[in-house]
Structures are given as C-alpha cells and as structure tokens.
Design an enzyme around this catalytic site. Structure first.
Site, mmCIF file in Angstrom:
data_model
loop_
_atom_site.group_PDB
_atom_site.id
_atom_site.type_symbol
_atom_site.label_atom_id
_atom_site.label_comp_id
_atom_site.label_asym_id
_atom_site.label_seq_id
_atom_site.Cartn_x
_atom_site.Cartn_y
_atom_site.Cartn_z
ATOM 1 N N HIS A 127 0.909 -1.218 -0.142
ATOM 2 C CA HIS A 127 -0.098 0.182 0.000
ATOM 3 C C HIS A 127 0.981 1.164 0.027
ATOM 4 O O HIS A 127 2.080 1.276 0.027
ATOM 5 C CB HIS A 127 -0.960 0.070 0.926
ATOM 6 C CG HIS A 127 -0.375 0.030 2.409
ATOM 7 N ND1 HIS A 127 0.524 -0.936 2.901
ATOM 8 C CD2 HIS A 127 -0.391 0.765 3.631
ATOM 9 C CE1 HIS A 127 0.759 -0.902 4.164
ATOM 10 N NE2 HIS A 127 0.122 0.385 4.620
ATOM 11 N N HIS A 177 0.863 3.772 2.130
ATOM 12 C CA HIS A 177 1.436 4.390 3.401
ATOM 13 C C HIS A 177 3.008 4.824 3.086
ATOM 14 O O HIS A 177 3.693 3.837 2.799
ATOM 15 C CB HIS A 177 1.248 3.742 4.600
ATOM 16 C CG HIS A 177 -0.219 4.059 5.155
ATOM 17 N ND1 HIS A 177 -1.003 3.123 6.234
ATOM 18 C CD2 HIS A 177 -1.115 5.001 4.782
ATOM 19 C CE1 HIS A 177 -2.200 3.656 6.254
ATOM 20 N NE2 HIS A 177 -2.311 4.732 5.494
ATOM 21 N N ASP A 209 5.482 4.525 5.352
ATOM 22 C CA ASP A 209 6.433 3.738 6.146
ATOM 23 C C ASP A 209 6.618 2.543 5.071
ATOM 24 O O ASP A 209 7.349 1.578 5.301
ATOM 25 C CB ASP A 209 6.163 3.617 7.501
ATOM 26 C CG ASP A 209 4.720 2.848 7.632
ATOM 27 O OD1 ASP A 209 3.985 3.094 6.746
ATOM 28 O OD2 ASP A 209 4.455 2.000 8.568
ATOM 29 N N HIS A 210 5.833 2.342 4.106
ATOM 30 C CA HIS A 210 5.885 0.980 3.058
ATOM 31 C C HIS A 210 6.429 1.464 1.913
ATOM 32 O O HIS A 210 6.651 0.388 1.043
ATOM 33 C CB HIS A 210 4.679 0.354 3.279
ATOM 34 C CG HIS A 210 4.108 -0.435 4.451
ATOM 35 N ND1 HIS A 210 4.083 -1.805 4.503
ATOM 36 C CD2 HIS A 210 3.641 0.303 5.385
ATOM 37 C CE1 HIS A 210 3.821 -2.069 5.835
ATOM 38 N NE2 HIS A 210 3.201 -0.828 6.254
ATOM 39 N N HIS A 263 -7.286 -2.160 5.019
ATOM 40 C CA HIS A 263 -6.296 -1.088 5.620
ATOM 41 C C HIS A 263 -6.585 0.203 5.146
ATOM 42 O O HIS A 263 -7.106 1.099 5.764
ATOM 43 C CB HIS A 263 -4.953 -1.785 5.667
ATOM 44 C CG HIS A 263 -3.806 -0.940 6.317
ATOM 45 N ND1 HIS A 263 -3.898 -0.759 7.622
ATOM 46 C CD2 HIS A 263 -2.829 -0.476 5.869
ATOM 47 C CE1 HIS A 263 -3.063 0.089 8.179
ATOM 48 N NE2 HIS A 263 -2.349 0.398 6.870
HETATM 49 ZN ZN LIG Z 1 -0.337 1.057 6.580
#
Ligand SMILES: [Zn+2]
Length: 166
Positions: free
Chosen positions: A60, A62, A64-65, A140
C-alpha cells in the site's frame, strides 16, 4: 525460496528495526516487497546489489511502506546501472498517479538508461516470471493488497499481508 526481513517496524523510528521491506529470492528472481525508509540502506548487507532487483511490490501507499521508492529510482539513474534489466513495479491502482506526483516533486526519479514497467494490480492471480502470484484485498487502506508468491517447481511459498486492520 528465501525471505530476508530488511525492515518490519512502523513509521515510528526505533533503534533496532527499519520500517517495512522484504527481499524475496525465488524462481531466479529477486523481488522487494514494500520499500519503506531504510530498505535501500539494508539491502547491501544481504549481498544483493540494487542492479539485481527484478521487481518491487508495494502492499500500500503508506509512507512507511514505500518512502524508499524515490531513492530507489534516483539511485538507478546512476551510470553504474545504465542498461540494466527493466525494473517492474507492482501495486494497486494509484501506482501510476503516485509515480507521476513523485516525478513532479523529484523529476530525477524518472528512469534514465533503463526501462521502468509499472503494473496496477487487482485481486486475482497473475504470473511473475516462473512464480504464481495471488493478489488479495487487505482491509487497511482503499488500496491495500496482500501477496502470496508460490514457486510451482517445488520451491514453496511466501505471503505478505502488509498492514492489516483486524
Ligand atoms: Zn499502513
């Protein structure tokens, strides 16, 4: 099939864990699953050069990914990677927009002297080289995907959920 955890933390910095990033070696391919901040920093310790990476799968968007996607694309413009094999980048619909906006801010993330292939994935099954990939929706964000890679030639399987609510 081998999975190396490059990062399994969160957006909150801690001393001993980077945010999400995994190296999957299977079927003669070297794949990154997620590319959180610190993933590139960790990669050389696995003996894998950036030039060896065949594809990147994002669970995804986000930060931090996927924050290291920008540094990854910038690094691949280095002359040492000129003429490297094409890089494939897989994620949910929104990937092309994400890359467009990234290139608006950082034009130096556009590919130079190599090809970047993007694939916006929907839930279902696809082939990735010799691997079978199952793509699953994850609760999510609206664009979260889980991945299950299987090597049909007896090489096992590995699954990645990314972040998952519930
Ligand atoms: Zn996430």
């Amino acid at each position: 099939m081998r999975v190396t955890v490059l990062g399994s933390g969160t957006a909150v910095p801690v001393a001993d864990r980077f945010p999400a990033g995994y190296l999957l070696e299977a079927g003669g391919l070297r794949l990154l699953v997620d590319c959180g901040p610190g993933t590139l920093r960790r990669l050389p310790s696995t003996g894998t050069d950036l030039g060896d990476i065949d594809a990147v799968f994002l669970t995804h968007f986000h930060t931090d990914h996927c924050a290291d996607v920008g540094p990854l694309l910038f690094a691949l413009r280095n002359p040492r990677y000129a003429g490297r094999k094409p890089l494939q980048l897989f994620a949910a619909p929104g990937l092309d927009r994400f890359l467009r906006l990234l290139a608006d801010a950082w034009p130096w993330t556009l590919p130079r002297d190599y090809q970047l292939h993007t694939v916006e994935l929907l839930p279902g099954s696809v082939a990735v080289g010799p691997l079978h990939l199952q793509v699953l929706p994850i609760r999510h964000t609206a664009q979260s995907l889980g991945y299950r890679f299987a090597d049909p030639h007896g090489g096992g399987s590995a699954a990645f959920s990314g972040d998952a609510d519930e």
